[in-house]
Design a protein around this motif. Structure first.
Motif, PDB file in Angstrom:
ATOM      1  N   UNK A  13       0.836  -1.197   0.000  1.00  0.00           N
ATOM      2  CA  UNK A  13       0.000   0.000   0.000  1.00  0.00           C
ATOM      3  C   UNK A  13       0.869   1.244   0.000  1.00  0.00           C
ATOM      4  N   UNK A  14       0.590   2.160  -0.923  1.00  0.00           N
ATOM      5  CA  UNK A  14       1.329   3.414  -0.984  1.00  0.00           C
ATOM      6  C   UNK A  14       0.875   4.331   0.141  1.00  0.00           C
ATOM      7  N   UNK A  15       1.839   4.988   0.776  1.00  0.00           N
ATOM      8  CA  UNK A  15       1.513   5.927   1.843  1.00  0.00           C
ATOM      9  C   UNK A  15       1.256   7.315   1.239  1.00  0.00           C
ATOM     10  N   UNK A  16       0.733   8.193   2.088  1.00  0.00           N
ATOM     11  CA  UNK A  16       0.429   9.544   1.621  1.00  0.00           C
ATOM     12  C   UNK A  16       1.683  10.383   1.428  1.00  0.00           C
ATOM     13  N   UNK A  17       2.788   9.998   2.056  1.00  0.00           N
ATOM     14  CA  UNK A  17       4.025  10.775   1.981  1.00  0.00           C
ATOM     15  C   UNK A  17       5.134   9.881   1.436  1.00  0.00           C
ATOM     16  N   UNK A  18       5.115   9.548   0.158  1.00  0.00           N
ATOM     17  CA  UNK A  18       6.082   8.602  -0.385  1.00  0.00           C
ATOM     18  C   UNK A  18       7.509   9.098  -0.410  1.00  0.00           C
ATOM     19  N   UNK A  19       7.727  10.415  -0.283  1.00  0.00           N
ATOM     20  CA  UNK A  19       9.088  10.938  -0.351  1.00  0.00           C
ATOM     21  C   UNK A  19       9.780  10.978   1.000  1.00  0.00           C
ATOM     22  N   UNK A  20       9.070  10.693   2.073  1.00  0.00           N
ATOM     23  CA  UNK A  20       9.688  10.701   3.385  1.00  0.00           C
ATOM     24  C   UNK A  20      10.520   9.433   3.573  1.00  0.00           C
ATOM     25  N   UNK A  21      11.527   9.557   4.427  1.00  0.00           N
ATOM     26  CA  UNK A  21      12.415   8.413   4.646  1.00  0.00           C
ATOM     27  C   UNK A  21      11.792   7.391   5.580  1.00  0.00           C
ATOM     28  N   UNK A  22      10.891   7.808   6.420  1.00  0.00           N
ATOM     29  CA  UNK A  22      10.263   6.881   7.358  1.00  0.00           C
ATOM     30  C   UNK A  22       8.765   7.125   7.392  1.00  0.00           C
ATOM     31  N   UNK A  23       8.040   6.078   7.742  1.00  0.00           N
ATOM     32  CA  UNK A  23       6.595   6.181   7.896  1.00  0.00           C
ATOM     33  C   UNK A  23       6.259   6.383   9.364  1.00  0.00           C
ATOM     34  N   UNK A  24       5.092   6.959   9.607  1.00  0.00           N
ATOM     35  CA  UNK A  24       4.611   7.065  10.976  1.00  0.00           C
ATOM     36  C   UNK A  24       4.134   5.691  11.443  1.00  0.00           C
ATOM     37  N   UNK A  25       3.939   5.572  12.739  1.00  0.00           N
ATOM     38  CA  UNK A  25       3.505   4.287  13.290  1.00  0.00           C
ATOM     39  C   UNK A  25       2.128   3.900  12.756  1.00  0.00           C
ATOM     40  N   UNK A  26       1.273   4.899  12.567  1.00  0.00           N
ATOM     41  CA  UNK A  26      -0.073   4.605  12.059  1.00  0.00           C
ATOM     42  C   UNK A  26       0.012   4.100  10.619  1.00  0.00           C
ATOM     43  N   UNK A  27       0.842   4.766   9.795  1.00  0.00           N
ATOM     44  CA  UNK A  27       1.000   4.329   8.405  1.00  0.00           C
ATOM     45  C   UNK A  27       1.583   2.920   8.337  1.00  0.00           C
ATOM     46  N   UNK A  28       2.567   2.649   9.189  1.00  0.00           N
ATOM     47  CA  UNK A  28       3.191   1.320   9.160  1.00  0.00           C
ATOM     48  C   UNK A  28       2.191   0.254   9.605  1.00  0.00           C
ATOM     49  N   UNK A  29       1.393   0.560  10.612  1.00  0.00           N
ATOM     50  CA  UNK A  29       0.398  -0.399  11.081  1.00  0.00           C
ATOM     51  C   UNK A  29      -0.623  -0.692   9.980  1.00  0.00           C
ATOM     52  N   UNK A  30      -1.058   0.370   9.273  1.00  0.00           N
ATOM     53  CA  UNK A  30      -1.994   0.164   8.166  1.00  0.00           C
ATOM     54  C   UNK A  30      -1.370  -0.686   7.064  1.00  0.00           C
ATOM     55  N   UNK A  31      -0.108  -0.442   6.777  1.00  0.00           N
ATOM     56  CA  UNK A  31       0.568  -1.213   5.739  1.00  0.00           C
ATOM     57  C   UNK A  31       0.693  -2.679   6.148  1.00  0.00           C
ATOM     58  N   UNK A  32       1.058  -2.926   7.405  1.00  0.00           N
ATOM     59  CA  UNK A  32       1.175  -4.312   7.875  1.00  0.00           C
ATOM     60  C   UNK A  32      -0.165  -5.039   7.808  1.00  0.00           C
ATOM     61  N   UNK A  33      -1.220  -4.341   8.198  1.00  0.00           N
ATOM     62  CA  UNK A  33      -2.548  -4.964   8.151  1.00  0.00           C
ATOM     63  C   UNK A  33      -2.953  -5.285   6.712  1.00  0.00           C
ATOM     64  N   UNK A  34      -2.646  -4.351   5.789  1.00  0.00           N
ATOM     65  CA  UNK A  34      -2.976  -4.600   4.383  1.00  0.00           C
ATOM     66  C   UNK A  34      -2.159  -5.758   3.824  1.00  0.00           C
TER      67      UNK A  34
END
Length: 496
Positions: free
Chosen positions: A338-359
């Motif tokens: 799943x693509x995050x809303x901020x693809x140019x950042x070096x790290x994802x937030x915990x919420x984004x990472x949790x959503x990605x793991x669930x997906x």
């Protein structure tokens, strides 16, 4: 009034009498102590042991004075020009025989050789200081502590089994980021037998040209184009010149350049080590189902190509941007993250990472696939092994190529001393018993592995994948780039 004067006078008289008594007693005590001291001194002075010591000392002083007088007379006698002339005439004025001349020449020759040997051995050698450019970590405060040293010490001479490599290009790995935060510092200090593990040069692999070899190196020659890989506890390869043991060096493939070739030694060594741990090789890989978690990492790119060549069924995780690359490398199936809303950042937030793991977990459940091996090469999905084990076959296994956590990094002085004692004792026993050393699971980083990679490249079924090439002064940009989860393949620093 008269009575008061009388009483005062009476008290003064009493005080005077007491004072005289005290002084008299003090005088008697001093006289007694003096007499006792004289008696003790006389007893010591007349003691036989002390008398013998006095006699010996007196004799020694007399002998010293006598020797000094004799030495003075001899010096005066030898310094006398008349005496020197007589001695010279006695030696050189007589008629020399052939035997005398031979003895004299032999003495001069032997004395000259001995003197020259002593002079050469005692000569104070001035150290040869050479400097080079190196990318180093000066403290363990993260990527911000990385600096470009223009005056780093450059090696200039080889020991018996070392080679000196003029570095052309080196790759930047995720482990370099961890080293900037202190990864492996305790083992680095112990295994390198150094008082301090800082500064540490970054980089785990490189390509270059051999400029010098040790006297016992037989496998390589000066002028060879080589590549190499080193463990995490060694000084790194992001420098202009490197001294390394020949066992970690091999000739690079002839059909690729320096920048492309340096994307393979470290990543390829980890990939082959993971396949060996999974017991997958060319003979048994056919139709095995393998999930490569992190298909765009340097290790993932190597794994996909090797497994595809060996006719295994490869499923890889990647982002939408990398789908064409992963497909071209040979993945038979892909799980698009799943693509995050901020693809140019070096790290994802915990919420984004949790959503990605669930997906990601939901996608695996939807597919219902079971794999023989799951190999974790990236951190974009950090599902734990318990969750991933639900998608393994009965005899399946999970393998990680990510740097393992090292508890020794948090050791204090006492525990570090105990670990150092244990390691040194272990190595001495291994040397004594003739057993091979296992340098903390880094034995796969050797010329045997590199030669296998050379064969794969020259045979045409292992390609290099380089995302970006930077100059040394762009190291901050390079470190920032490899933290970006959307990067693909290797990031390279060129010294040409």
């Amino acid at each position: 009034m008269d009575e008061m004067i009388f009483r005062i006078g009476q008290r003064l008289e009493n005080l005077q009498i007491k004072t005289l008594l005290v002084l008299a007693r003090a005088k008697e005590s001093i006289v007694i102590l003096t007499e006792r001291g004289n008696l003790i001194f006389l007893e010591l002075w007349n003691n036989p042991t002390f008398v013998d010591a006095k006699t010996n000392m007196h004799s020694g002083v007399l002998k010293l004075i006598s020797s000094a007088k004799e030495l003075k007379l001899k010096i005066v006698s030898f310094a006398n020009p008349r005496q020197m002339y007589i001695a010279f005439i006695n030696v050189f004025g007589k008629k020399w025989t052939t035997r005398d001349i031979c003895f004299a020449c032999s003495g001069l020759l032997i004395g000259g050789i001995i003197g020259l040997t002593i002079g050469v051995n005692l000569r104070k050698r001035q150290p040869v200081l050479r400097y080079m450019q190196a990318i180093q970590c000066s403290n363990y405060l993260g990527p911000e502590s990385v600096t470009i040293a223009e005056d780093a010490f450059a090696p200039y001479e080889c020991t018996d089994y070392d080679v000196l490599v003029n570095v052309k290009a080196a790759s930047v790995q995720v482990i370099d980021l961890q080293i900037c935060s202190g990864y492996g510092r305790t083992l680095r200090r112990i295994l390198q037998q150094s008082r301090s593990d800082l500064p540490v040069t970054l980089g785990r692999d490189c390509t270059g040209v051999i400029t010098d070899i040790g006297s016992k190196v037989t496998r390589l020659e000066v002028g060879d184009e080589v590549w190499l890989s080193v463990p995490f506890w060694c000084q790194g390869t992001l420098c202009q010149s490197m001294l390394v043991c020949e066992n970690r060096v091999a000739r690079k493939p002839k059909n690729i350049g320096f920048e492309g070739a340096c994307s393979l030694p470290y990543a390829g060594s980890l990939a082959l080590s993971a396949l060996a741990e999974a017991r997958i090789e060319a003979l048994n890989a056919r139709h095995k189902r393998v999930l490569v978690q992190g298909g765009c990492t340097p290790v993932g790119c190597v794994l996909i190509q090797l497994l595809n060549h060996w006719q295994a069924e490869v499923t890889a995780t990647c982002y939408q941007r990398a789908v064409p690359v992963v497909k071209a490398l040979g993945a038979s199936d892909m799980i698009v993250l799943t693509e995050m809303d901020t693809p140019n950042e070096t790290t994802f937030s915990e919420i984004d990472r949790l959503e990605q793991n669930n997906a990601y977990l939901k996608e695996l459940k939807t597919r219902g696939d079971f794999f023989d091996v799951i190999i974790k090469t990236g951190v974009e999905c950090d599902l734990d092994n318990h969750d991933l084990s639900n998608f393994l076959k009965t005899d399946g296994t999970i393998i990680s190529t990510l740097p393992p956590a090292l508890t020794s990094d948090s050791y204090g002085v006492f525990r570090r001393l105990l670990l150092s004692f244990y390691i040194n004792l272990k190595y001495k026993l291994q040397d004594f018993l003739g057993l091979p050393k296992n340098n903390f699971d880094e034995t796969h980083m050797c010329y045997v592995t590199l030669d296998r990679l050379t064969e794969f490249v020259e045979d045409g079924y292992l390609q290099t994948v380089v995302d970006k090439i930077y100059q040394p002064h762009d190291i901050e940009i390079a470190l920032h780039h490899i933290q970006n989860p959307h990067s693909m393949g290797s990031t390279v620093i060129t010294f040409r």
